[in-house]
Design a protein around this motif. Sequence first.
Motif, short mmCIF file in Angstrom:
data_model
loop_
_atom_site.label_atom_id
_atom_site.label_comp_id
_atom_site.label_asym_id
_atom_site.label_seq_id
_atom_site.Cartn_x
_atom_site.Cartn_y
_atom_site.Cartn_z
N ASP A 84 -6.42 55.45 -21.29
CA ASP A 84 -5.91 56.72 -21.80
C ASP A 84 -4.46 56.98 -21.38
N SER A 85 -4.11 56.50 -20.18
CA SER A 85 -2.76 56.77 -19.67
C SER A 85 -1.80 55.60 -19.90
N ILE A 86 -2.11 54.74 -20.87
CA ILE A 86 -1.30 53.53 -21.11
C ILE A 86 0.14 53.86 -21.50
N ASN A 87 0.34 55.02 -22.14
CA ASN A 87 1.68 55.37 -22.60
C ASN A 87 2.71 55.45 -21.48
N GLY A 88 2.28 55.84 -20.30
CA GLY A 88 3.21 55.97 -19.18
C GLY A 88 3.34 54.72 -18.34
N ALA A 89 2.54 53.71 -18.63
CA ALA A 89 2.51 52.51 -17.79
C ALA A 89 3.65 51.55 -18.13
N THR A 90 3.97 50.68 -17.19
CA THR A 90 4.91 49.60 -17.46
C THR A 90 4.12 48.34 -17.76
N ILE A 91 4.13 47.93 -19.01
CA ILE A 91 3.35 46.75 -19.39
C ILE A 91 4.15 45.50 -19.05
N HIS A 92 3.60 44.72 -18.14
CA HIS A 92 4.29 43.55 -17.62
C HIS A 92 3.99 42.31 -18.46
#
Length: 308
Positions: A84-92
């Motif tokens: 749900d909080s993927i929008n704020g994550a840094t996708i490596h």
Amino acid sequence: MAKTYIFGHKNPDTDAISSAIIMADFEQQTGNTEATAYRLGEVGPETQYALDHFNVTAPALLNDDLSDQKVILVDHNEFQQSADSINGATIHHVVDHHRISNFETAAPLYYRSEPVGCTATILYKMYQERGFEIKPEIAGLMVSAIISDSLLFKSPTCTEEDVKAAEALKSIAGVDLETYGLEMLKAGASTKEKSATDILTMDAKSFNMGDYVTRIAQVNTVDIDEVFARQEELEKEMLEVSANEKYDLFVLVVTDIINSDSKILVVGAEKDKVGVAFDVELDNNTAFLPGVVSRKKQVVPQITDALN
Ligand code: MN
Ligand code: MN
């Protein structure tokens, strides 16, 4: 070192859970000691069978807010299938074998996508490329994920590379592919003790298709009639969920893993488009689709086309 969160899609299947565990092991071997596997939902009976067989503990359920956290996505990329909080994550990093849709990042990243039958097949190749050790339980999870996604190599999504990987891994894992594979699939295929909610949520994904949101759930069985004996109860719940979640279309794909066919149940305002997609007349909201086993290759593109 900051923690790296590694996880597959919501309503995790055997590939989503296994690939998260495998990717964490891979990252550990690169020296990323903070790489940790998570899951975004309950472990299904098929996956539990595999975990038990190879003596591996399920990853923890992800509860943390991922804002500004480093994450690795496996077996998915679409944000509505992610945390749900993927929008704020840094996708490596992403390792996946699905269509790319609804995916955007602010920063550069590693992205490995191959049109093979299973994420674990790509991970197997990554181990080979780096010369990393594949421990027996990691080999076992790779084999389990490949068998699960390919329905024992019978799905049209299955490629030569998936078969080659499984063949190479079976001796490390110490299993006979046919015997182990059928037992594992059967462990996940009994629908008797599953509630209507279980059937409709265990392996369900949402897809944006043009102006519509389509929910497609799939359940494996050895007896299609056993599921359709509960059609009324299933339809009622599909309508309720669609109203609450604003789905335009809800499709349940009931797949016979022995004969490799499916029967679908469809509700929603756009249900006739599903008939168009498969060139059939829906009969009491259902249709038998011979030879259809793959949601990704034989269901999603067809319905997407019909809705566009
Ligand atoms: Mn999956
Ligand atoms: Mn997969």
